[in-house]
Design an enzyme around this catalytic site. Structure first.
Site, PDB file in Angstrom:
ATOM      1  N   ASN A 241       0.829  -1.218   0.000  1.00 52.43           N
ATOM      2  CA  ASN A 241       0.000   0.000   0.000  1.00 52.43           C
ATOM      3  C   ASN A 241       0.859   1.263   0.000  1.00 52.43           C
ATOM      4  OD1 ASN A 241       0.951   0.180   2.592  1.00 52.43           O
ATOM      5  ND2 ASN A 241      -1.047   0.078   3.602  1.00 52.43           N
TER       6      ASN A 241
ATOM      7  N   TYR B 238       2.415  -4.520  19.414  1.00 50.05           N
ATOM      8  CA  TYR B 238       2.899  -5.031  18.127  1.00 50.05           C
ATOM      9  C   TYR B 238       3.225  -6.527  18.218  1.00 50.05           C
ATOM     10  CZ  TYR B 238       6.357  -5.883  14.451  1.00 50.05           C
ATOM     11  OH  TYR B 238       7.066  -6.412  13.411  1.00 50.05           O
TER      12      TYR B 238
END
Ligand code: UD1
Length: 318
Positions: free
Chosen positions: A34, A142
């Site tokens: 992206n 994360y």
């Protein structure tokens, strides 16, 4: 006919280096990225490029106009710090993105999937070096999402209801470094952050006392492991640490980098700041399993790999 590999995150630091090496070895490559942190200039011109997001199944579908034999799922939010700033974004990309890739793999009967897991899966460790069988107790958001993605992948690999077998492998990567790691993004790896600071004559910031340590593994070694595992049945259904097996403290790293720039702390300012959330204290990989099952071992010596990044940084920063 050469196999076609879909590399998610193939414009980023790790994905683009692996894509280049795949192409160099004769594979056909499709990349989806992206371009949020990845860069267009990293994309190998021989690859088919789809600008798209793994959060969007329709974007993923566009990658399957050609038959995909193997998926390397590397796309993800890769910052511990940002995962605290925006936990939902981290969750959507790293977990939902992985589920979307798994769904697409099943739909298109892809038989091989390798996943980018992380040493942050371990979190709290009782002893180092860490082995794959040690408990996963991530302390960064994360780490929770990367570990979760890993479990989705591995659980899919043992499903018997699919009508075929999806052979999966996860790599818990330690601190990967090399060319193309961002020299300007404060959320990418510490090696390139410090090299960027030194190249631009900026202060170096250490979070904590600098005695925390990491295991730095060069991108070329990481690429060798990923590509070498494609056709290796001993890698199927397995999780591997990918590190150098050597631990270097942040203070040592600063000194090594400053020395390579022909300077030292006497001339270059190094300041200390409070420890950031989710920061692991010490990390070192036990790489026995990868050595045994993958016949892999890290080849790049740290000083040589570092010098290569420094040469690249000097070209880049002028
Ligand atoms: C890193 C990666 C993570 C990856 C993991 C395993 C980043 C941001 N994190 O985690 O994506 O999954 O390795 O490969 O890329 N530090 C400083 N000053 C700085 C920057 C960092 O002192 O300017 C310290 C950090 O506080 C930490 C150590 O250096 O203690 C290493 O930091 P870093 O490379 O950013 O990330 P990790 O948390 O090790």
């Amino acid at each position: 006919m050469a196999k076609r590999v879909l590399v998610t995150g193939g414009a980023g630091f790790i994905g683009s280096n692996i894509a280049d090496e795949l192409i160099h070895r004769g594979y056909n490559v499709t990349i989806i990225d992206n371009l949020s942190t990845g860069e267009k200039c990293n994309i190998n011109p021989k690859a088919v490029f789809i600008k798209g997001d793994v959060k969007n199944p329709k974007d993923i579908e566009k990658c399957f106009t050609k038959k995909i034999d193997v998926i390397f799922h590397i796309a993800g939010c890769a910052s511990t710090i940002k995962s605290f700033d925006d936990p939902a974004a981290d969750l959507y990309t790293n977990v939902l993105g992985t589920i979307n890739i798994i769904n697409a793999a099943i739909k298109h009967k892809v038989t091989r999937l390798e996943y980018a897991s992380s040493m942050t899966s371990y979190g709290v460790v009782d002893k180092i070096p860490v082995k794959e069988i040690f408990p996963a107790r991530p302390i960064a958001y994360y780490g929770i999402t990367k570990y979760s993605g890993e479990r989705y992948v591995m659980a899919t690999g043992i499903r018997t209801d699919l009508g075929y077998r999806l052979n999966t492998t996860a790599f818990r990567m330690f601190n990967v470094y090399g060319r193309r790691q961002s020299l300007t993004n404060p959320y990418q790896g510490v090696v390139s952050i410090f090299i960027g600071n030194a190249a631009r004559g900026e202060d170096i910031k250490i979070f904590g006392d600098g005695e925390q340590s990491r295991d730095y593994v060069h991108i070329s070694d990481v690429a060798n492991a990923w590509i070498g595992a494609i056709n290796n049945p001993r890698a199927y259904g397995e999780v591997f640490n990918l590190g150098s097996g050597i631990r270097v403290s942040v203070n040592e790293l600063v000194d090594i980098i400053l020395k390579a720039f022909g300077t030292s702390r006497k001339k270059h300012r190094v300041s200390y700041f409070p420890v950031r959330p989710g920061d692991q204290r010490h990390m070192q990989a036990d790489i026995t399993k990868a050595k045994k099952l993958l016949k892999w071992k890290p080849e790049m010596k740290f000083d040589k790999g570092l010098q290569d990044v420094i040469n690249w940084a000097k070209e880049t920063c002028g």
